[in-house]
Design an enzyme around this catalytic site. Structure first.
Site, PDB file in Angstrom:
ATOM      1  N   ASP A 196       4.403 -12.902   0.429  1.00 63.50           N
ATOM      2  CA  ASP A 196       4.620 -11.727   1.269  1.00 63.50           C
ATOM      3  C   ASP A 196       5.524 -12.145   2.432  1.00 63.50           C
ATOM      4  O   ASP A 196       5.239 -13.113   3.140  1.00 63.50           O
ATOM      5  CB  ASP A 196       3.295 -11.187   1.805  1.00 63.50           C
ATOM      6  CG  ASP A 196       3.475  -9.885   2.554  1.00 63.50           C
ATOM      7  OD1 ASP A 196       3.480  -8.830   1.898  1.00 63.50           O
ATOM      8  OD2 ASP A 196       3.617  -9.931   3.802  1.00 63.50           O
ATOM      9  N   ASN A 204      12.314  -4.267   9.391  1.00 63.75           N
ATOM     10  CA  ASN A 204      12.927  -3.043   8.883  1.00 63.75           C
ATOM     11  C   ASN A 204      13.034  -1.997   9.976  1.00 63.75           C
ATOM     12  O   ASN A 204      14.059  -1.318  10.122  1.00 63.75           O
ATOM     13  CB  ASN A 204      12.105  -2.487   7.709  1.00 63.75           C
ATOM     14  CG  ASN A 204      12.713  -2.831   6.367  1.00 63.75           C
ATOM     15  OD1 ASN A 204      13.856  -3.252   6.286  1.00 63.75           O
ATOM     16  ND2 ASN A 204      11.945  -2.657   5.308  1.00 63.75           N
ATOM     17  N   GLU A 239       7.772  -5.748  -0.047  1.00 67.93           N
ATOM     18  CA  GLU A 239       8.190  -7.098   0.320  1.00 67.93           C
ATOM     19  C   GLU A 239       7.334  -8.162  -0.337  1.00 67.93           C
ATOM     20  O   GLU A 239       7.406  -9.330   0.031  1.00 67.93           O
ATOM     21  CB  GLU A 239       8.155  -7.275   1.841  1.00 67.93           C
ATOM     22  CG  GLU A 239       6.773  -7.247   2.473  1.00 67.93           C
ATOM     23  CD  GLU A 239       6.309  -5.839   2.829  1.00 67.93           C
ATOM     24  OE1 GLU A 239       5.436  -5.735   3.695  1.00 67.93           O
ATOM     25  OE2 GLU A 239       6.827  -4.861   2.255  1.00 67.93           O
TER      26      GLU A 239
END
Length: 319
Positions: A196, A204, A239
């Site tokens: 992760d 983002n 992700e």
């Protein structure tokens, strides 16, 4: 479709027709003389198309859509001198192909019984028919090979994530049970590394999704380049990424995770180092297939280890 006369009284000659090339004998001419010539307007379907009949195009052209290609827009063009319906006549079966006039056309119609008489009484007709059917088989095989290649291309496309190029969840759902079954059969180890990207949502939100996509693609490239040819890299979702390691026990899987973790820190996402978070870090969860585990519980174990790595401060590995 309208009958406009007989072939013997028409302006067409036998030698113009492929099926009767080098077979224009008086006997063949006599047999064809009474066969009807029909006129079909552009866009009009050939009537009685379901019947086993041989249609020879004298003028204009026909479009044939094979029954197996219905709905695919795949139309074969039949030009003057060529014919359609041979196989249905030889099989004595209904012609399920859709036949339509692409232009105003004139057709010679030959009934099945007469086709067989022509074959029996004219060796040239039989040779031409064999040559024609051989060509049709080769063309059909070539089309089949193209379809198979195209199908494989789209199948592969559907199994890969468009952004990262890694395998996607569809591939994982199909292949992981097989890899688990193979591990059981071979009595070989199988390990997973769940990954992760740390604080990816924050990145983002700060820099926008295009920058996030660049970071994600960079992470995927790091993972792909660090694995063996026998390993698999998957975009699990968002992700979250995954490395599947066949023939790899827990100790070796931890070593792979450590290598991935180190390379992730070293990877440069942006050339402009002034951008915040120019480097990536990841949290890693490692699990190996246990005696009582299936693919679902193996993924759950790796995911639980990943959660512990994140809870412990991220940028680290848990088993």
């Amino acid at each position: 479709m309208k009958i406009i006369g007989a072939f013997g009284a028409s302006r067409y000659t036998i030698r113009e027709l492929e099926l009767f090339r080098d077979a224009d004998t008086p006997a063949v001419a006599a047999l064809l003389a009474a066969c009807p010539v029909v006129k079909v307007a552009k866009g009009e379907p050939v009537e009685d198309g379901l019947r086993a009949r041989l249609y020879v195009v004298l003028s204009g052209s026909l479009g044939v859509q094979p029954a197996t290609a219905a709905g695919e827009g795949e139309i074969q063009r039949v030009l003057p001198g060529e014919s359609v319906g041979e196989q249905s006549v030889l099989d004595d079966a209904a012609n399920l192909d859709a036949i339509t006039a692409l232009d105003d056309s004139e057709l010679l119609v030959i009934e099945p019984a007469l086709v067989w008489r022509l074959i029996d009484e004219g060796n040239g007709v039989a040779r031409n028919l064999l040559r024609l059917l051989s060509f049709r088989i080769r063309a059909a095989n070539a089309l089949l090979r193209r379809r198979q290649k195209l199908g494989e291309f789209y199948r592969q496309l559907s199994m890969n994530d468009g952004l990262t190029g890694l395998y996607n969840r569809a591939w994982l759902n199909d292949m992981l049970p097989k890899l688990v079954a193979r591990s059981r059969m071979d009595r070989s180890p199988l390990s997973l590394v769940m990954i992760d990207l740390d604080h990816f949502k924050r990145f983002n939100d700060t820099h926008g999704h295009m920058a996030g996509d660049t970071a994600l693609a960079t992470a995927a490239a790091v993972i792909r380049s660090a694995l063996r040819p026998s390993d698999f890299a998957v975009r699990y979702g968002g992700e979250e990424l995954m490395a599947i390691l066949p023939n790899t026990n827990r100790t070796l899987a931890v070593m792979v995770a450590e290598r991935l973790c180190a390379r992730m820190r070293e990877a440069v996402v942006f050339d402009d180092m002034r951008i915040a978070l120019p480097h990536l870090t990841g949290s890693f969860g490692v699990a190996s297939l246990g005696a009582e585990q299936d693919e679902r519980s193996l993924v759950e174990a790796a995911d639980a280890a990943l959660y512990r790595a994140k809870e412990a401060g991220r940028d680290r590995i848990h088993v």
